[in-house]
Design an enzyme around this catalytic site. Structure first.
Site, short mmCIF file in Angstrom:
data_model
loop_
_atom_site.label_atom_id
_atom_site.label_comp_id
_atom_site.label_asym_id
_atom_site.label_seq_id
_atom_site.Cartn_x
_atom_site.Cartn_y
_atom_site.Cartn_z
N TYR A 144 0.85 -1.19 0.00
CA TYR A 144 0.00 0.00 0.00
C TYR A 144 0.88 1.23 0.00
CZ TYR A 144 -3.50 3.45 1.45
OH TYR A 144 -4.32 4.55 1.52
N ASP A 237 9.24 3.09 -0.21
CA ASP A 237 8.18 3.72 0.59
C ASP A 237 8.45 3.37 2.04
OD1 ASP A 237 5.93 4.41 1.98
OD2 ASP A 237 4.52 3.65 0.48
N LYS A 265 4.15 9.38 8.54
CA LYS A 265 3.86 8.82 9.86
C LYS A 265 4.80 9.34 10.96
CE LYS A 265 0.77 5.54 7.98
NZ LYS A 265 0.68 4.57 6.93
C1 LIG Z 1 0.12 5.01 5.48
C2 LIG Z 1 0.93 4.70 4.29
C3 LIG Z 1 0.93 5.53 3.16
C4 LIG Z 1 -0.02 6.68 2.98
O1 LIG Z 1 0.17 7.71 3.90
P1 LIG Z 1 -1.05 8.70 4.19
O2 LIG Z 1 -0.44 9.75 5.06
O3 LIG Z 1 -2.10 7.87 4.87
O4 LIG Z 1 -1.52 9.23 2.89
C5 LIG Z 1 1.83 5.25 2.15
N1 LIG Z 1 2.67 4.20 2.23
C6 LIG Z 1 2.67 3.37 3.29
C7 LIG Z 1 3.65 2.24 3.33
C8 LIG Z 1 1.78 3.57 4.34
O5 LIG Z 1 1.75 2.70 5.36
#
Ligand SMILES: *Cc1c(COP(=O)(O)O)cnc(C)c1O
Length: 424
Positions: A144, A237, A265
């Site tokens: 994701y 990511d 995060k």
């Molecule tokens: C949470 C998440 C995102 C998206 O971040 P948001 O601030 O919710 O848009 C992207 N990549 C990973 C791996 C995530 O866990």
């Protein structure tokens, strides 16, 4: 019969918010119950509007590595807020935060801030396409990267949980430029490179959005070699792993260096902040240094920057040792509690997943084979005992530095009782 405050709020919420929530997984549909409406959080504990207290392992899905309402972070936010909440002009704070990130992340010299991980992903892909002059992006099934149109071609996390293979509203043309390959499948990646001109490989180096499924030995190294060989960009990511699995994220932990890194995060210390970064030569393609356009009204927001800086400063070497020990104790305790049931517990510093499968999954297909109904029943039993796990089989637990050995002991005890309740 008198209603709980949660039930009343949920009824009202359903009238004014789709599904009663502002992000799907919060609705707890995957575990067959109604959502929890939060009153407040303190350290590792969350109190709902009916006064129930939980040991919180969601921790806002990753940002709260120091737990709720850490006094140092709160003070930084309050101090910043008194000086104005946003200017739309540069500040010393954002320079300091960028320097702190560059000092920690081995592959980041320069970065651009955004307000969400989704935005950062979208922008990193734009940059990768501009830099390579190519369009196609490879991602892994079950990974994701936010709700970017072209990446909702086969998503994990919320979508997988709700059983929607992809989302209506995503143009077929956007999804067509995304290649999806099974995680840990070296041959599939080689074939994709041979058959397509790729701009980038987008990867959660320690995928945590189908539950935690670490890379097979040598897999990240293979991605690095193929990207280098074919002149594609390797994009990590690290929205979850950044500043969590090690000071410099998975790239420090594994020694595999990406061309671009997406962060979020923990970076915002509990306020909305994210970023993408890499070598200066690449990042200087971004406007106004270069020609790739990307902007944001609240990007580098002073409150989020203050919270992020405070959060990073608190993350010294000892913090990672503490988090590592705590994660290990929690994972070992959960494993013991499961006994010889068909459950496997996977962990790395700051991340845990309890898979209802006899062997740890290695990809999205094996993750989907888990007994999600049993996980749901176990979660409901945990919540009834004051422990708040992620309400989906396909997410990671986020232990924090606010969790104590007492919290872990309470959790393990509740876990054993919950296992006995669902499968005596
Ligand atoms: C949470 C998440 C995102 C998206 O971040 P948001 O601030 O919710 O848009 C992207 N990549 C990973 C791996 C995530 O866990």
């Amino acid at each position: 019969m008198s209603d709980t405050r949660s039930a009343e709020l949920y009824r009202r919420a359903l009238r004014v918010l789709p599904g009663g929530v502002n992000s799907p997984v919060r609705a707890m549909r995957a575990i067959g119950r109604d959502p929890i409406f939060v009153s407040h959080g303190s350290g590792a504990e969350l109190t709902d509007v009916d006064g129930n207290v939980y040991v919180d392992y969601v921790c806002s899905w990753g940002p709260l590595i120091h737990g709720h309402a850490h006094p140092v972070i709160l003070e930084a936010i309050v101090t910043a807020a008194a000086l104005g909440t946003t200017y739309g002009a540069p500040t010393a704070g954002e320079v300091g935060l960028a320097e702190a990130v560059a000092a920690r992340m081995p592959a980041v010299d320069m970065l651009r801030m955004t307000s969400s991980g989704t935005e950062a992903t979208m922008s990193a892909i734009r940059l990768a396409r501009a830099a390579t002059g190519r369009v196609k992006v490879l991602k892994f099934a079950g990974a994701y990267h936010g709700h970017v149109d072209g990446l909702l071609a086969s998503a994990g996390s919320g979508l997988a949980t709700q059983g929607i293979p992809s989302s209506p509203g995503v143009p077929p043309s956007a999804a067509a430029d995304t290649l999806i390959v099974p995680w840990n499948d070296a041959d599939a990646v080689r074939t994709a490179f041979a058959d397509h001109e790729l701009a980038a490989v987008l990867v959660e180096p320690y995928p945590a959005n189908m539950g935690l499924i670490p890379p097979a030995h040598g897999f990240l190294e293979l991605l690095r070699d193929l990207c280098t060989g074919y002149d594609a960009l390797l994009v990590f990511d690290e929205v979850i792993t950044g500043f969590r699995v090690a000071p410099g994220g998975a790239q420090e932990l594994t020694g595999v260096l990406p061309d671009l890194t997406i962060m979020g995060k923990v970076l915002g210390g509990g306020l909305p902040a994210a970023a993408y970064g890499g070598a200066a030569s690449l990042m200087e393609r971004i406007a106004p240094a270069g020609d790739v356009y990307q902007a944001g009204t609240l990007s580098g927001n002073p409150l989020a920057v203050a919270a992020g800086r405070a959060a990073l400063e608190l993350l010294d070497e000892q913090a990672y040792l503490t988090l590592s020990d705590l994660t290990h104790t929690l994972a070992a305790g959960l494993r013991d509690a499961a006994g010889d049931r068909p459950v496997s517990v996977v962990s790395t510093t700051g991340l845990v997943t309890v898979f209802f499968a006899p062997e740890p999954p290695t990809d999205y297909a094996s993750a989907m084979a888990c007994d999600a109904d049993a996980y749901g029943a176990w979660c409901r039993a945990l919540l009834a005992r004051g422990v708040y796990p992620p309400p989906s089989q396909f997410e990671a637990w986020f232990p924090s530095l606010a969790h104590t050995s007492d919290h872990v002991a309470r959790t393990v005890e509740a876990a054993a009782a919950a296992f006995a309740e669902i499968a005596p």
